[in-house]
Design a protein around this motif. Sequence first.
Motif, PDB file in Angstrom:
ATOM      1  N   THR A  70       0.849  -1.185   0.000  1.00  0.00           N
ATOM      2  CA  THR A  70       0.000   0.000   0.000  1.00  0.00           C
ATOM      3  C   THR A  70       0.890   1.243   0.000  1.00  0.00           C
ATOM      4  O   THR A  70       2.113   1.141   0.101  1.00  0.00           O
ATOM      5  CB  THR A  70      -0.910   0.019   1.241  1.00  0.00           C
ATOM      6  N   GLU A  71       0.269   2.400  -0.144  1.00  0.00           N
ATOM      7  CA  GLU A  71       1.049   3.634  -0.168  1.00  0.00           C
ATOM      8  C   GLU A  71       1.674   3.921   1.197  1.00  0.00           C
ATOM      9  O   GLU A  71       2.741   4.521   1.285  1.00  0.00           O
ATOM     10  CB  GLU A  71       0.148   4.811  -0.585  1.00  0.00           C
ATOM     11  N   GLN A  72       1.035   3.487   2.253  1.00  0.00           N
ATOM     12  CA  GLN A  72       1.537   3.696   3.602  1.00  0.00           C
ATOM     13  C   GLN A  72       2.111   2.390   4.152  1.00  0.00           C
ATOM     14  O   GLN A  72       1.791   1.308   3.650  1.00  0.00           O
ATOM     15  CB  GLN A  72       0.393   4.188   4.522  1.00  0.00           C
ATOM     16  N   PRO A  73       2.973   2.474   5.162  1.00  0.00           N
ATOM     17  CA  PRO A  73       3.513   1.245   5.753  1.00  0.00           C
ATOM     18  C   PRO A  73       2.394   0.307   6.215  1.00  0.00           C
ATOM     19  O   PRO A  73       1.347   0.743   6.692  1.00  0.00           O
ATOM     20  CB  PRO A  73       4.335   1.760   6.935  1.00  0.00           C
ATOM     21  N   LEU A  74       2.632  -0.965   6.066  1.00  0.00           N
ATOM     22  CA  LEU A  74       1.636  -1.980   6.384  1.00  0.00           C
ATOM     23  C   LEU A  74       1.792  -2.411   7.841  1.00  0.00           C
ATOM     24  O   LEU A  74       2.869  -2.835   8.263  1.00  0.00           O
ATOM     25  CB  LEU A  74       1.826  -3.186   5.441  1.00  0.00           C
ATOM     26  N   ASP A  75       0.694  -2.280   8.624  1.00  0.00           N
ATOM     27  CA  ASP A  75       0.760  -2.605  10.048  1.00  0.00           C
ATOM     28  C   ASP A  75       0.515  -4.086  10.327  1.00  0.00           C
ATOM     29  O   ASP A  75       1.220  -4.712  11.118  1.00  0.00           O
ATOM     30  CB  ASP A  75      -0.273  -1.774  10.825  1.00  0.00           C
ATOM     31  N   THR A  97      10.635  -5.201   3.240  1.00  0.00           N
ATOM     32  CA  THR A  97      10.818  -3.753   3.165  1.00  0.00           C
ATOM     33  C   THR A  97      12.082  -3.506   2.345  1.00  0.00           C
ATOM     34  O   THR A  97      13.143  -4.034   2.683  1.00  0.00           O
ATOM     35  CB  THR A  97      10.975  -3.126   4.554  1.00  0.00           C
ATOM     36  N   TRP A 216       9.831   3.997  11.040  1.00  0.00           N
ATOM     37  CA  TRP A 216       8.528   3.358  11.170  1.00  0.00           C
ATOM     38  C   TRP A 216       8.463   2.628  12.505  1.00  0.00           C
ATOM     39  O   TRP A 216       9.451   2.510  13.218  1.00  0.00           O
ATOM     40  CB  TRP A 216       8.289   2.335  10.048  1.00  0.00           C
ATOM     41  N   GLN A 217       7.269   2.114  12.804  1.00  0.00           N
ATOM     42  CA  GLN A 217       7.099   1.242  13.965  1.00  0.00           C
ATOM     43  C   GLN A 217       7.771  -0.105  13.676  1.00  0.00           C
ATOM     44  O   GLN A 217       7.857  -0.540  12.522  1.00  0.00           O
ATOM     45  CB  GLN A 217       5.612   1.034  14.270  1.00  0.00           C
ATOM     46  N   GLN A 220       5.966  -2.540  11.386  1.00  0.00           N
ATOM     47  CA  GLN A 220       5.537  -2.063  10.075  1.00  0.00           C
ATOM     48  C   GLN A 220       6.502  -2.540   8.981  1.00  0.00           C
ATOM     49  O   GLN A 220       7.713  -2.571   9.175  1.00  0.00           O
ATOM     50  CB  GLN A 220       5.440  -0.543  10.055  1.00  0.00           C
ATOM     51  N   GLU A 222       6.934  -2.717   4.352  1.00  0.00           N
ATOM     52  CA  GLU A 222       6.494  -2.107   3.090  1.00  0.00           C
ATOM     53  C   GLU A 222       5.356  -2.892   2.460  1.00  0.00           C
ATOM     54  O   GLU A 222       4.403  -2.316   1.914  1.00  0.00           O
ATOM     55  CB  GLU A 222       7.672  -2.027   2.122  1.00  0.00           C
ATOM     56  N   ALA A 248      -6.785  -0.249  -1.715  1.00  0.00           N
ATOM     57  CA  ALA A 248      -5.560   0.351  -1.175  1.00  0.00           C
ATOM     58  C   ALA A 248      -4.313  -0.401  -1.610  1.00  0.00           C
ATOM     59  O   ALA A 248      -3.205   0.144  -1.556  1.00  0.00           O
ATOM     60  CB  ALA A 248      -5.630   0.394   0.355  1.00  0.00           C
TER      61      ALA A 248
END
Length: 414
Positions: A70-75, A97, A216-217, A220, A222, A248
Motif C-alpha cells: 500500500t502507499e503507507q507502511p503496512l501494520d 521492506t 517506522w514502527q 511495520q 512495506e 488500497a
Amino acid sequence: MFRPLSIFIGSRYTRAKRRNHFISFISLTSMIGLSLGVLAMIMVLSVMNGFQREMSGRILGMVPHAVLATEQPLDDWQAVAERVRENPQVLGAAPITQLEGMFSFRGVMQPIQVSGIEPEAEGDVSIVGSKMVAGRLEDLEPGEYGVIVGLMTARRFGLKLGDKLTLIVPEASDSPSGITPRMQRLNLVGVFKVGAELDGSLAMIHRADAAQMLRWQPEQVEGVRVRLSDLYRAPEIAGGIAAQLGEAFHAEDWSRTQGSLFSAMKMEKTMIGLLLMLIVAVAAFNIIATLIMVVADKRADIAILRTLGATPRQIMAIFVVQGSIIGFTGTLIGTLLGVLGALNVSALVGWLERVSGQAIFSSDVYFISTLPSELRLEDVVLVSAVALGLSFLATLYPAWRAAQTQPAEALRYE
C-alpha cells in the motif's frame, strides 16, 4: 511392390554410383552440411535454454515474484499474508521492506539494494537460505543491525564475518537540498552466493531494523512478498490478489524489475537461432547446385524418359524426390546427433576438463561452473521442420529445369 515411377527413379539416382564422382562428392557435402547445421542449432538452443533455466532459477529464486503493498507502511502484514496464502497459486508469503542506498567500507562505496526480511519466513519465498556460504539467516536479529551480503560484495570490500560497514540511505528533509543522507553502521553476519549479478547488488537486514531506519514502527513493513507456482503468470495472479485485498493495495511483479533481462535473453536466443539457420540455408543451396549438375549429367536419361511417355510433372517429381532424400537423410542424422549432444553436453564438457586439466567454466570467473543444457521438443521439431522445408524448396528450381528439357535437343549429339 508397386512404387510410383518418380519415387523409383529418384531413389535409384540417389543410390546409384555416378560416372561423375564430383557430383557425388557435392551431394555428400550437402548432406553433411545440413547435418552439421541441424546439429549446431539443436545443441546451441538447448544450451541457451539451460542458461535461461539457470538464470531464472537463481534470480527469480531471490527476487520477489510479486509484492503486494500500500502507499503507507503496512501494520498487519500477518493478516495480509494469511489472506494471500489462501490463493491456490501462492506457494509462500513473507514480509519485505526494500531500501536503496550505498555501502561504504574503508573509503570504498557501492550502490546496493537492501531487503528487510523476516528470517523465519524467508525460506517460504526465497532460496537464499540454501545459498549461504557463511553465517545463517537466523543470525539476523532485531536491533542488532546485522546484514547479509552477496559474495561479490564481500570480495569487493574484502569483508569477513564481524566486519562493520556503513549503509547510507537518502532521506527526505526540510533542508535546502531536500535530501539528507541517513547512515547506519551494520555488522556482517552472513554471505550468500547464488551465482548471478544479485551477488553484487543485494543485501539483507532484519525487517525491524529496516523499519527503524525508515522511522517506522518495529512491526511495520512495506508489503508482503509472495512466491507463485507459475511465475510467468505473475502479473495476472498478483493483480487478482491485489484486487481481492482492496483498493488500497497494488501489486508489483518481477516482470517490471527483471523483465528486461529475460527479454534480452529471449532476443539473444532468437538472433543466434537465425544466424545458425544460415548454415542450414548454405547446405540447402548446395542441394540446388548438386541437382543442377545431376540434371545436366542426366539430360540423355531425361530425354529417353520423355520419349517413352514420361510427363514433365513426373520428371520434376524425380528430382524433387532425389533432393528430398538428401535433405531428409541430412536432417535425420543432424537431429539424432543434436539430441544426443544436447543430452550429454554437460558430461562432454566435464570430460574435456578432466582430460585437459583446465576448468572451462571456472566458478571464480563465471556464474556457473558447468554447461547447462535443456532439450525441448518444440525446438527439435522446429529446427527439423525448417531444415526439411528449406531442403524441399531447394529442389524445386533444378527439378523445374529438368522438366523443361526437350528430348530432341538433349539427344541431338548423343
